[in-house]
Design an enzyme around this catalytic site. Sequence first.
Site, PDB file in Angstrom:
ATOM      1  N   ASN A  32       0.829  -1.097  -0.139  1.00 34.65           N
ATOM      2  CA  ASN A  32       0.088  -0.013  -0.039  1.00 34.65           C
ATOM      3  C   ASN A  32       1.037   1.223   0.098  1.00 34.65           C
ATOM      4  O   ASN A  32       2.081   1.351   0.651  1.00 34.65           O
ATOM      5  CB  ASN A  32      -0.873  -0.011   1.292  1.00 34.65           C
ATOM      6  CG  ASN A  32      -1.748   1.309   1.236  1.00 34.65           C
ATOM      7  OD1 ASN A  32      -2.328   1.741   0.194  1.00 34.65           O
ATOM      8  ND2 ASN A  32      -1.705   1.902   2.514  1.00 34.65           N
ATOM      9  N   HIS A  47       0.884   5.116   1.418  1.00 31.00           N
ATOM     10  CA  HIS A  47      -0.151   5.967   2.214  1.00 31.00           C
ATOM     11  C   HIS A  47       0.869   7.576   2.308  1.00 31.00           C
ATOM     12  O   HIS A  47       2.049   7.487   2.292  1.00 31.00           O
ATOM     13  CB  HIS A  47      -0.027   5.640   3.580  1.00 31.00           C
ATOM     14  CG  HIS A  47      -0.693   6.566   4.541  1.00 31.00           C
ATOM     15  ND1 HIS A  47      -2.104   6.413   4.707  1.00 31.00           N
ATOM     16  CD2 HIS A  47      -0.062   7.251   5.583  1.00 31.00           C
ATOM     17  CE1 HIS A  47      -2.472   7.296   5.612  1.00 31.00           C
ATOM     18  NE2 HIS A  47      -1.491   7.984   6.193  1.00 31.00           N
ATOM     19  N   SER A  76       4.656   6.979   2.230  1.00 30.18           N
ATOM     20  CA  SER A  76       5.317   5.393   2.613  1.00 30.18           C
ATOM     21  C   SER A  76       4.624   4.336   1.862  1.00 30.18           C
ATOM     22  O   SER A  76       3.486   4.391   1.528  1.00 30.18           O
ATOM     23  CB  SER A  76       5.087   5.415   3.981  1.00 30.18           C
ATOM     24  OG  SER A  76       5.544   6.382   4.641  1.00 30.18           O
ATOM     25  N   ASP A  93      -2.705   1.002   8.087  1.00 34.16           N
ATOM     26  CA  ASP A  93      -1.469   1.919   8.015  1.00 34.16           C
ATOM     27  C   ASP A  93      -0.524   1.619   8.818  1.00 34.16           C
ATOM     28  O   ASP A  93       0.466   2.533   9.336  1.00 34.16           O
ATOM     29  CB  ASP A  93      -1.956   3.445   8.070  1.00 34.16           C
ATOM     30  CG  ASP A  93      -2.946   3.868   6.993  1.00 34.16           C
ATOM     31  OD1 ASP A  93      -2.834   3.043   5.881  1.00 34.16           O
ATOM     32  OD2 ASP A  93      -3.678   4.822   7.208  1.00 34.16           O
TER      33      ASP A  93
HETATM   34  C1  GAR Z   1      -2.868   8.950  -2.686  1.00 31.00           C
HETATM   35  O1  GAR Z   1      -2.558  10.049  -2.244  1.00 31.00           O
HETATM   36  C2  GAR Z   1      -2.869   7.573  -1.961  1.00 31.00           C
HETATM   37  O2  GAR Z   1      -1.591   7.953  -0.946  1.00 31.00           O
HETATM   38  C3  GAR Z   1      -4.040   7.973  -0.876  1.00 31.00           C
HETATM   39  O3  GAR Z   1      -4.925   8.148  -1.761  1.00 31.00           O
HETATM   40  C4  GAR Z   1      -4.389   9.047  -2.745  1.00 31.00           C
HETATM   41  C5  GAR Z   1      -4.876   8.102  -3.912  1.00 31.00           C
HETATM   42  O4  GAR Z   1      -4.515   9.181  -5.089  1.00 31.00           O
HETATM   43  N1  GAR Z   1      -4.196   6.788  -0.179  1.00 31.00           N
HETATM   44  C6  GAR Z   1      -4.567   6.509   1.047  1.00 31.00           C
HETATM   45  O5  GAR Z   1      -4.895   7.561   1.610  1.00 31.00           O
HETATM   46  C7  GAR Z   1      -4.870   5.152   1.622  1.00 31.00           C
HETATM   47  N2  GAR Z   1      -4.723   5.237   3.054  1.00 31.00           N
HETATM   48  P1  GAR Z   1      -4.810   8.361  -6.707  1.00 31.00           P
HETATM   49  O6  GAR Z   1      -5.988   7.835  -6.731  1.00 31.00           O
HETATM   50  O7  GAR Z   1      -4.512   9.429  -7.603  1.00 31.00           O
HETATM   51  O8  GAR Z   1      -3.534   7.320  -6.658  1.00 31.00           O
END
Ligand code: GAR
Length: 236
Positions: free
Chosen positions: A110, A112, A139, A148
């Site tokens: 994942n 984060h 991360s 997380d």
């Molecule tokens: C990203 O910033 C990712 O790190 C976060 O959601 C966004 C997705 O953007 N993920 C989380 O917060 C998971 N807990 P994307 O759909 O444009 O890749």
Amino acid sequence: MSTRKRVAVMISGRGSNLAALMEAASDPAYPAEIVGVVSDNPEAPGLTFAAGRGQPVAVANRRDHPSSDAHDATIDAALRDLAPDFVALAGYMRVLTAGFVAAWQGKLINIHPSLLPAFRGLDSHRQAIEAGVRVHGCSVHFVSPEVDAGPLIAQAAVPVLTGDTEEALAARVLKAEHKLYPIALAMVAEGRARLDGNRVVFDTSGASEKNGGQSVFSPDLTTDMRSIEDLARFTP
Ligand code: GAR
């Protein structure tokens, strides 16, 4: 030369990290190929993007399932159809059941948007601004049952600039995410980072000299993202 590892990506929304992984994997020398995308959200823009580029896509809507276990069972089946070696969560915004996480342990990673263990959960950029940290980042970690909290594979740091809004900081971190995730996935696909119990074992023996095979990337405060841009290739 071993064959490329098969990677399925799970998304809930925009899909910019998915796009970054697909872009990296479009290089035949990249150690992983993206074999399909699974989303819990039928409206996810990332699904349209992936389908438009010929990716197999599957949707499992939580509303069509009586429980989280049933939902994750559908996702599990969709993934198994793709026969992935690894599954990359890229903005998958739903907490996975313990059974699902156990079934994919060591194969499930994942990204984060914070320097874990700081700022878990939602609104990590707001949390960072409110905490007053001067360095923030992203991360990549193996997924464990606690959200997380899984063992860390790679991290990238960015500065928090005076006057940053949540949006400005999120955009700076997202740029780092798009660099970091392909690097981290390559490390996992090549077996240079693997889960052993509740820690990550790193093998840096075959690494190029670029950064000695390390998996932490630091900010250059004068040129903002340049130090990460300089990591032009996915091979640390
Ligand atoms: C990203 O910033 C990712 O790190 C976060 O959601 C966004 C997705 O953007 N993920 C989380 O917060 C998971 N807990 P994307 O759909 O444009 O890749």
